[in-house]
Design a protein around this motif. Sequence first.
Motif, PDB file in Angstrom:
ATOM      1  N   GLU A 176     -38.005 -27.487  -3.982  1.00  0.00           N
ATOM      2  CA  GLU A 176     -37.704 -26.453  -4.607  1.00  0.00           C
ATOM      3  C   GLU A 176     -36.383 -26.552  -5.710  1.00  0.00           C
ATOM      4  O   GLU A 176     -35.816 -27.617  -5.547  1.00  0.00           O
ATOM      5  N   PRO A 177     -36.321 -25.925  -6.747  1.00  0.00           N
ATOM      6  CA  PRO A 177     -35.390 -25.869  -7.905  1.00  0.00           C
ATOM      7  C   PRO A 177     -34.042 -25.667  -7.296  1.00  0.00           C
ATOM      8  O   PRO A 177     -33.739 -25.156  -6.254  1.00  0.00           O
ATOM      9  N   CYS A 178     -33.134 -26.495  -7.846  1.00  0.00           N
ATOM     10  CA  CYS A 178     -31.539 -26.406  -7.389  1.00  0.00           C
ATOM     11  C   CYS A 178     -30.699 -27.146  -8.550  1.00  0.00           C
ATOM     12  O   CYS A 178     -31.220 -27.545  -9.569  1.00  0.00           O
TER      13      CYS A 178
ATOM     14  N   ALA B 157     -42.759 -18.895  10.073  1.00  0.00           N
ATOM     15  CA  ALA B 157     -41.836 -19.103  11.487  1.00  0.00           C
ATOM     16  C   ALA B 157     -42.173 -18.089  12.479  1.00  0.00           C
ATOM     17  O   ALA B 157     -42.064 -18.503  13.482  1.00  0.00           O
ATOM     18  N   SER B 158     -42.438 -16.701  11.803  1.00  0.00           N
ATOM     19  CA  SER B 158     -42.703 -15.718  12.788  1.00  0.00           C
ATOM     20  C   SER B 158     -43.880 -15.904  13.543  1.00  0.00           C
ATOM     21  O   SER B 158     -44.078 -15.745  14.861  1.00  0.00           O
ATOM     22  N   GLU B 159     -44.902 -16.524  12.780  1.00  0.00           N
ATOM     23  CA  GLU B 159     -46.142 -16.799  13.459  1.00  0.00           C
ATOM     24  C   GLU B 159     -46.054 -17.973  14.375  1.00  0.00           C
ATOM     25  O   GLU B 159     -46.826 -18.097  15.563  1.00  0.00           O
TER      26      GLU B 159
ATOM     27  N   SER C 176     -46.104 -25.551  -1.373  1.00  0.00           N
ATOM     28  CA  SER C 176     -45.639 -24.864  -2.254  1.00  0.00           C
ATOM     29  C   SER C 176     -44.379 -23.983  -1.739  1.00  0.00           C
ATOM     30  O   SER C 176     -44.271 -23.315  -0.690  1.00  0.00           O
ATOM     31  N   SER C 177     -43.398 -23.698  -2.916  1.00  0.00           N
ATOM     32  CA  SER C 177     -42.018 -23.050  -2.319  1.00  0.00           C
ATOM     33  C   SER C 177     -42.446 -21.472  -2.505  1.00  0.00           C
ATOM     34  O   SER C 177     -41.730 -20.735  -1.924  1.00  0.00           O
ATOM     35  N   ALA C 178     -43.662 -21.207  -2.853  1.00  0.00           N
ATOM     36  CA  ALA C 178     -43.850 -19.708  -2.869  1.00  0.00           C
ATOM     37  C   ALA C 178     -44.429 -19.237  -1.498  1.00  0.00           C
ATOM     38  O   ALA C 178     -44.678 -17.938  -1.132  1.00  0.00           O
ATOM     39  N   GLN C 179     -44.792 -19.917  -0.575  1.00  0.00           N
ATOM     40  CA  GLN C 179     -45.403 -19.648   0.566  1.00  0.00           C
ATOM     41  C   GLN C 179     -44.280 -19.103   1.413  1.00  0.00           C
ATOM     42  O   GLN C 179     -42.954 -19.513   1.416  1.00  0.00           O
ATOM     43  N   SER C 180     -44.450 -18.110   2.198  1.00  0.00           N
ATOM     44  CA  SER C 180     -43.458 -17.241   3.065  1.00  0.00           C
ATOM     45  C   SER C 180     -42.781 -18.105   4.206  1.00  0.00           C
ATOM     46  O   SER C 180     -43.783 -18.138   5.067  1.00  0.00           O
TER      47      SER C 180
END
Length: 525
Positions: A122-124, A101-103, A92-96
């Motif tokens: 993702e849309p483009c 990446a920080s985790e 899902s593109s909604a995932q942060s």
Amino acid sequence: MLKKEPCHIVPESFLNKHRGKITGFLSGLDRVRFHGCLRMLAQPTIAKLYLERQNVLLKDFKEFAEATTKTIRAVAVSAATALGRPVVYLPSSAQSKEELASEIARKDGVNTGLVAVFSVVEPCQTYTVVGNREAKMLELSYRPGKCIHLYHYHQHPKYGSMHVRVQTWMPWSVDICMNGREWLARSMDAEGLGYEKRDNCFARLKDMDRAQELMDEQLKKDWEKALFGLLDEAHPLHRKLSAPLGQPYYWSASATEYATDVMFRRETDLAAIYPALLHHGIRTFGSADILRFLGHREPAKFRGEVTSTLKRRPEGVRIKHSANGNSLKMYDKQGSVLRVETTINHTREFKVYRASDTDPQHKCKWMRMRSGVADLWRRCEISRKANERYLSALASVENQTTLKEQTRELCRPVTIDGRRHRAINVFDQTDAQLLQTVSAGDYAINGWRNRDLRKILFGETTDRQEGRRQSAAITRKLALLRAHGLIRKVSGTHRWMLTEHGRFTVTAVLAAREASVVKLAQMAA
């Protein structure tokens, strides 16, 4: 080129009011998103010519595009694997992605280098081949669609936490996102400067002046060279893809956040005044004020929607003023930092003094600001001034000076250079109209001229003698306001502007004139 004057001005009126509570301040880029594109490929006719140079027929376009996508992904996976870093597909593109990446960086102890590569659909804006039934032929269509994007997250040794986003389907646009505060932290680490960083703001700075110098130096960067260097690491195929056009990627700043942080000594110091600042911002600032803050020269001619919202967010309570996609925000960060931030997504409403690209003589004049990185310095200058104007307007909040004290000298005659100037009657209709006119938001940016006031106070006239009489009358009124310290001359021009003292005084007078008798009686009780 970048102006050399310091870019860290916080209005004296705000500093003086809270000086005992403030430990420092910092102005500069916060989040910024750069967009790289092959501009010629935005035109279907050029895109078709590009395919012809690659010996690709329209009926074979899908096969060509899929093969290119696989190659881009393979190169990215190979590079990440060689470094021992994960390649993660996100359903899902909604995932942060930033949180993920920080985790990963925290879990794997990555302080420098590639953290991970995320693959997500993702849309483009992209190309596809469609059939034209009337013409009975295939056509290349540039339209909204979806494709796989690769996010390369880094802990860069110079820029800190950042990422490069690569669109794997034609026209292969890229986005590079970085944070000026992250960059500053790395710069201060290199010089051994102490600081206390919380999230993406600084609560304490050991050497505030040097920190500001380092932030200012960011705007002197050779952005094209830096961005191509980052692109070479994440997307080395970009040179091969752009070769048939004979044109490299064009870089623009698609979104910039420029923040002014005021650091308070204790959280309780900011907490004591912040509710009043929020109340003043949401209840007092009208559309003309917001447009003035954002640098619009003629608010009366603005066509668009101006909104103000108040929202509680994890980092604090935020007030946001928006106008045509650009915004001005204020919020309390990490308890002790007051942040005022200007975000510019659309640049065409602003001006920059430069030479036209089509002028052979290269004469400079005021032109529309471009989104390209060449005008980034001007974009930041506009944002900085917007932050200053907002903080200046907030300096009057909770001002305990009484109206009597504020207008004491105003209501007395003054003598300047042997010439006596009468008192200003703050409750006289004529004097009040004059004060109302000079405080109008239309003139807050560039100031006003004699003829501007003449037109408003006297109206249009075609009689030359009457025009001279009116002009002389305005000159006397300007002399009166100047004698009382309410206005100042803009150096090198025929324009006038309110002084800081003048803005406070006029605001207080006009507010008192508009207050209801009931409200005044309640305050006096």
